[in-house]
Design a protein around this motif. Sequence first.
Motif, PDB file in Angstrom:
ATOM      1  N   GLU A 269     -22.619 -92.918 -35.953  1.00 40.57           N
ATOM      2  CA  GLU A 269     -23.007 -94.181 -35.313  1.00 40.57           C
ATOM      3  C   GLU A 269     -23.726 -95.099 -36.294  1.00 40.57           C
ATOM      4  O   GLU A 269     -23.435 -96.297 -36.374  1.00 40.57           O
ATOM      5  N   ASN A 270     -24.657 -94.555 -37.046  1.00 38.56           N
ATOM      6  CA  ASN A 270     -25.416 -95.378 -37.999  1.00 38.56           C
ATOM      7  C   ASN A 270     -24.507 -95.994 -39.054  1.00 38.56           C
ATOM      8  O   ASN A 270     -24.636 -97.181 -39.396  1.00 38.56           O
ATOM      9  N   PHE A 272     -21.158 -96.578 -39.009  1.00 43.00           N
ATOM     10  CA  PHE A 272     -20.156 -97.540 -38.571  1.00 43.00           C
ATOM     11  C   PHE A 272     -20.742 -98.758 -37.876  1.00 43.00           C
ATOM     12  O   PHE A 272     -20.107 -99.804 -37.829  1.00 43.00           O
ATOM     13  N   ARG A 273     -21.934 -98.648 -37.391  1.00 41.53           N
ATOM     14  CA  ARG A 273     -22.544 -99.854 -36.824  1.00 41.53           C
ATOM     15  C   ARG A 273     -23.130-100.733 -37.921  1.00 41.53           C
ATOM     16  O   ARG A 273     -23.280-101.937 -37.739  1.00 41.53           O
ATOM     17  N   SER A 274     -23.434-100.142 -39.073  1.00 41.53           N
ATOM     18  CA  SER A 274     -24.062-100.929 -40.143  1.00 41.53           C
ATOM     19  C   SER A 274     -23.118-101.258 -41.293  1.00 41.53           C
ATOM     20  O   SER A 274     -23.403-102.160 -42.083  1.00 41.53           O
ATOM     21  N   SER A 276     -19.458-101.519 -40.930  1.00 40.90           N
ATOM     22  CA  SER A 276     -18.094-101.865 -40.553  1.00 40.90           C
ATOM     23  C   SER A 276     -18.064-102.913 -39.450  1.00 40.90           C
ATOM     24  O   SER A 276     -18.938-102.956 -38.589  1.00 40.90           O
ATOM     25  N   GLU A 277     -17.019-103.757 -39.516  1.00 40.81           N
ATOM     26  CA  GLU A 277     -16.789-104.732 -38.455  1.00 40.81           C
ATOM     27  C   GLU A 277     -16.038-104.120 -37.280  1.00 40.81           C
ATOM     28  O   GLU A 277     -15.885-104.749 -36.236  1.00 40.81           O
ATOM     29  N   GLU A 279     -14.963-102.068 -34.009  1.00 38.11           N
ATOM     30  CA  GLU A 279     -15.648-101.695 -32.772  1.00 38.11           C
ATOM     31  C   GLU A 279     -15.772-100.173 -32.720  1.00 38.11           C
ATOM     32  O   GLU A 279     -14.830 -99.454 -33.048  1.00 38.11           O
ATOM     33  N   LEU A 280     -16.928 -99.680 -32.316  1.00 37.39           N
ATOM     34  CA  LEU A 280     -17.145 -98.239 -32.210  1.00 37.39           C
ATOM     35  C   LEU A 280     -17.423 -97.860 -30.764  1.00 37.39           C
ATOM     36  O   LEU A 280     -18.321 -98.414 -30.126  1.00 37.39           O
ATOM     37  N   ARG A 281     -16.664 -96.912 -30.245  1.00 35.81           N
ATOM     38  CA  ARG A 281     -16.887 -96.382 -28.902  1.00 35.81           C
ATOM     39  C   ARG A 281     -17.222 -94.897 -29.031  1.00 35.81           C
ATOM     40  O   ARG A 281     -16.426 -94.127 -29.590  1.00 35.81           O
TER      41      ARG A 281
END
Length: 520
Positions: A269-270, A272-274, A276-277, A279-281
Amino acid sequence: MDPSALSARPVLVLDFGAQYVQLIARRVRERHAFARIVRHDITAERVRELNPLAIILSGGPKSVYEPGAPQCDPGLFHLGVPVLGICYGMQLAVQALGGKVEAPPAREFGRTDCHVLDPAEPLFHDVPRDTVVWMSHGDQILDAGADFLPLAATSTCPIAAAKHRTMPFYGLQFHPEVSHTPYGSLILGNFLDRICANPRSWTMEAFIERAVEQVGRQVGPDQRVVCGLSGGVDSAVCAALLARALGPRVVCVFVDTGLLRGGERADVENVFRSHSEAELRVIDASTQFLKALEGVTDPQEKRLRIGHTFIDVFREEARSIPGAHFLAQGTLYPDVIESGGEPDGPTATIKIHHNVGGLPAELGFELIEPLRDLFKDEVRRLGLELGLPDSLVWRHPFPGPGLAVRCLGEVTAPRLEVLRQADAIFLDELRQAGLERQIAQAFAVLLPVQSVGVMGDARTYENVIAIRAVETEDFMTADWSRLPHEVLARSSTRIINSVKGVNRVVYDVTSKPPGTIEWE
């Protein structure tokens, strides 16, 4: 991805059953040339269509004079393309061009002193006249004929290297691709750079540029790509590359199965949220997976139930994504080779490749595999080039079923927690000792047995943890790591002192074969 989009002129490595064929391709790529492994009987006409920079004939287990021994199209030698024959490949070419191959009185296996006959020869530029090479052959060329010029010799092999006087053919009886030949990489580099005029265009920067362009052409402007994240480096790099090409049109789905390593969900989570553009589910399905595994101890049944549950969870989420048309997988080049998925590649299928257990067919998605031309080491370099952190890029491989196949016996939440804590401690000790990157894969296993111990003058009867660390280049074979005793001692002490319910730690010293890397 279309290989023609990646390199205008590949180096074709013809596979004659060599143990080291993938290593040859990797060594070529290290010299910034794009190598493709193709079948040994590929036609000269097909080779002409592929317009290669060079051709390399691999070694092999057969004798070239045996009935049924694999042969190549002799027309290859008349295309004007530089050819390098290695071991069997050298013998095959020399025999096809008039020389004689026999079994000599003395065989050569292992490190051998070799003398370069002509230091001005471009193939041996900057190679000492007296060097060490790795031999592995029972046959050799006893008479190459007048058309060949010997370039190197050993005490028992008068033609350890040779070239044709009129054709662009070079042969090496030894193996330049293995590390036991200290100047082997330089010799391969000399062949590519000084003989083939290698443009050195195979770089990760160039790969990113071409892959982004290719993905952009493949995926329509209103279409989206679903990428399943596992926490491993392959799926992470795949997602990062797609995000570079498509931005928010990539939807990464990370399923928390409850079978992950310690801190894995938070790490993913850390990152890909910081970084990458896309969307992460994140789907927490741990309860579903543990329920599906209740009472199951057979490893194959575990894998089946995990696979079916994953498909159910992933299907439900993927169908809720509007415009989803593609499913991305982190398939690598060895997967393609071993599953017989390369049109011109070797025909023998070593294993059926699958990353997400039949999801494309079940969901009606079109498959996209942007890493299918890369080896594992190239994927790591690509990840760093894309800005992913070292902690993710250098993470050790993790099996698809997760800790379920490292938790021998029944899989329960309490047993998984014991395993998760022990695994984290062992990996932390390797990191502190500076050994994490030297080891290909390391992990802990919870055994389905208990042992007697003594703690605080009291008898205990608790769990046994096995720790395993292996070294390998291709994961098809592996040797157990000779870890320092101090690291093993600290790992054992910390696990027993910190993980409640463990009173014994053992170290696995089994190679592959006869064992496998994972225990189940």
